[in-house]
Design a protein around this motif. Structure first.
Motif, PDB file in Angstrom:
ATOM      1  N   TRP A  66       0.827  -1.199   0.000  1.00  0.00           N
ATOM      2  CA  TRP A  66       0.000   0.000   0.000  1.00  0.00           C
ATOM      3  C   TRP A  66       0.871   1.262   0.000  1.00  0.00           C
ATOM      4  CZ3 TRP A  66      -4.576   0.897  -1.608  1.00  0.00           C
ATOM      5  CH2 TRP A  66      -5.547  -0.093  -1.564  1.00  0.00           C
ATOM      6  N   GLN A  67       1.949   1.221   0.752  1.00  0.00           N
ATOM      7  CA  GLN A  67       2.837   2.377   0.791  1.00  0.00           C
ATOM      8  C   GLN A  67       3.399   2.682  -0.602  1.00  0.00           C
ATOM      9  OE1 GLN A  67       6.189   1.929   3.432  1.00  0.00           O
ATOM     10  NE2 GLN A  67       6.489   4.129   3.578  1.00  0.00           N
ATOM     11  N   GLU A  68       3.806   1.643  -1.316  1.00  0.00           N
ATOM     12  CA  GLU A  68       4.311   1.825  -2.679  1.00  0.00           C
ATOM     13  C   GLU A  68       3.208   2.314  -3.617  1.00  0.00           C
ATOM     14  OE1 GLU A  68       6.146  -1.847  -3.863  1.00  0.00           O
ATOM     15  OE2 GLU A  68       7.565  -1.785  -2.173  1.00  0.00           O
ATOM     16  N   ALA A  69       2.012   1.764  -3.476  1.00  0.00           N
ATOM     17  CA  ALA A  69       0.896   2.140  -4.360  1.00  0.00           C
ATOM     18  C   ALA A  69       0.462   3.578  -4.129  1.00  0.00           C
ATOM     19  CB  ALA A  69      -0.278   1.193  -4.141  1.00  0.00           C
ATOM     20  N   LEU A  70       0.535   4.053  -2.897  1.00  0.00           N
ATOM     21  CA  LEU A  70       0.060   5.397  -2.571  1.00  0.00           C
ATOM     22  C   LEU A  70       1.173   6.452  -2.611  1.00  0.00           C
ATOM     23  CD1 LEU A  70      -2.278   4.458   0.404  1.00  0.00           C
ATOM     24  CD2 LEU A  70      -2.979   5.154  -1.884  1.00  0.00           C
ATOM     25  N   ALA A  71       2.408   6.050  -2.805  1.00  0.00           N
ATOM     26  CA  ALA A  71       3.551   6.979  -2.769  1.00  0.00           C
ATOM     27  C   ALA A  71       3.416   8.100  -3.806  1.00  0.00           C
ATOM     28  CB  ALA A  71       4.861   6.234  -2.955  1.00  0.00           C
ATOM     29  N   ALA A  72       2.891   7.761  -4.977  1.00  0.00           N
ATOM     30  CA  ALA A  72       2.777   8.781  -6.030  1.00  0.00           C
ATOM     31  C   ALA A  72       1.733   9.814  -5.655  1.00  0.00           C
ATOM     32  CB  ALA A  72       2.424   8.124  -7.355  1.00  0.00           C
TER      33      ALA A  72
END
Length: 181
Positions: free
Chosen positions: A175-181
């Motif tokens: 989730w952190q990677e998916a929401l980073a942008a």
């Protein structure tokens, strides 16, 4: 916190919880307030109105307010509705068509307008039991949040049966990677 003066009146901070429908906003509000508020059910579209709860006050004045909101329903159509260039056409479609033909979409549009007007900060809940690749509604909802233009904090909210810790950490990284942008 410094004491308010006549020259600098105390302003309220409005924290608004938003997410896709049935992600646990009202349950989180209950947890934060420590009391039963709103209606909770394992079903979409239970909360139908935006409701404020006072979290903190100074000398009888509210300084921190938490808002429970309806969930975003059809996020893909919501993005299209909010992206209309002509405001009068957007108003007509929203108020004359969606209000009667698609009340959930109508509520989502009003929620976006409310967030734009009232929110100091938005807490965006995502269901940590879902994988980001399966939560296809998140992309359009992030577009809606960008349109609103307020600071957003993403919160991983776990609804349903708790998962073991060894499964939770990799999902949180996803989730952190998916929401980073």
């Amino acid at each position: 916190m410094t004491e308010p003066t006549v020259e600098s009146p105390l302003a309220a901070i409005d924290i608004m919880l938003v997410s896709h429908t049935n992600a646990g906003k009202t349950t989180l509000v209950r947890t934060l307030l420590g009391r039963d508020v709103g209606e909770v059910a394992d079903a979409p579209d239970v909360t139908k109105a935006v409701v404020a709860y006072d979290l903190a006050a100074v000398e009888g004045r509210v300084v921190l307010r938490l808002w429970d909101t309806p969930g975003f329903g059809d996020s893909f159509r919501l993005v299209k509705r909010l992206g209309r260039k002509h405001r009068w056409i957007a108003w007509m479609v929203r108020e004359l068509w969606d209000r009667w033909r698609n009340p959930r979409l109508w509520r989502s549009q009003h929620l976006a307008l409310d967030l734009r007007q009232r929110a100091s900060v938005i807490l965006y809940l995502v269901n940590s039991l879902e994988r980001p690749v399966d939560a296809v509604y998140v992309g359009p909802e992030l577009d809606v949040l960008a349109w609103i233009g307020k600071p957003v904090l993403a919160i991983l909210n776990q609804g349903g049966t708790p998962v073991p810790g060894e499964e939770e950490a990799p999902r949180a990284r996803e989730w952190q990677e998916a929401l980073a942008a």
